[in-house]
Write an enzyme that holds these catalytic residues in place. Structure first.
Site, PDB file in Angstrom:
ATOM      1  N   HIS A  62      39.964  42.323  36.836  1.00 31.33           N
ATOM      2  CA  HIS A  62      40.997  43.164  37.759  1.00 31.33           C
ATOM      3  C   HIS A  62      39.988  41.921  39.645  1.00 31.33           C
ATOM      4  CE1 HIS A  62      36.956  44.245  41.358  1.00 31.33           C
ATOM      5  NE2 HIS A  62      36.455  44.331  39.477  1.00 31.33           N
ATOM      6  N   CYS A  63      41.170  42.674  40.555  1.00 37.52           N
ATOM      7  CA  CYS A  63      40.683  42.125  42.116  1.00 37.52           C
ATOM      8  C   CYS A  63      40.800  43.012  42.827  1.00 37.52           C
ATOM      9  CB  CYS A  63      41.962  40.730  41.850  1.00 37.52           C
ATOM     10  SG  CYS A  63      43.794  41.512  42.321  1.00 37.52           S
ATOM     11  N   GLN A  64      41.269  42.593  43.900  1.00 43.73           N
ATOM     12  CA  GLN A  64      41.136  43.641  44.606  1.00 43.73           C
ATOM     13  C   GLN A  64      42.687  44.461  45.226  1.00 43.73           C
ATOM     14  OE1 GLN A  64      38.984  43.436  47.667  1.00 43.73           O
ATOM     15  NE2 GLN A  64      39.005  45.697  48.217  1.00 43.73           N
ATOM     16  N   GLY A  66      45.892  43.349  42.621  1.00 40.72           N
ATOM     17  CA  GLY A  66      46.479  43.747  41.531  1.00 40.72           C
ATOM     18  C   GLY A  66      46.629  42.422  41.212  1.00 40.72           C
ATOM     19  N   LEU A  91      40.345  46.699  42.553  1.00 41.46           N
ATOM     20  CA  LEU A  91      39.687  47.745  43.117  1.00 41.46           C
ATOM     21  C   LEU A  91      39.826  48.842  44.037  1.00 41.46           C
ATOM     22  CD1 LEU A  91      35.858  47.421  42.732  1.00 41.46           C
ATOM     23  CD2 LEU A  91      36.375  45.765  44.862  1.00 41.46           C
TER      24      LEU A  91
END
Length: 97
Positions: A62-64, A66, A91
């Protein structure tokens, strides 16, 4: 492209399911807010492949939002990891729950 929804991830975390999750955001982003998972920034992923579980183990990245996790998923898949999912909406989606 395999995806996990924020709701599904929360349910799995709440049930204490053992998961291998990688946050591919930069360290300063991770320091601001995180899920308490492994932080390997996207640009450093190639140097950390030996730290990952077996190539058939489920990995959630995951990142902020996608975008970076999608890049990480493609990279890991090219390296032979067969069960890599991204957190849909990143996130941001998880924090909206």
């Amino acid at each position: 492209m395999l995806e996990v929804t924020a709701e599904e991830l929360k349910r799995r975390l709440d049930s204490k399911e053992e998961l291998f999750i990688i946050d591919v955001r930069e360290c300063w982003e991770y320091d601001e807010v995180n899920l308490g998972v492994t932080n390997i920034p996207l640009g450093e992923l190639p140097q950390h492949l030996s730290e990952l579980p077996s190539k058939n183990t489920e990995i959630i990245v995951h990142c902020q939002s996608g975008r970076r996790s999608g890049q990480a998923q493609k990279y890991l898949t090219r390296q032979g990891f067969s069960n890599v999912a991204t957190l849909k909406g990143g996130l941001d989606a998880y924090l909206e729950l």
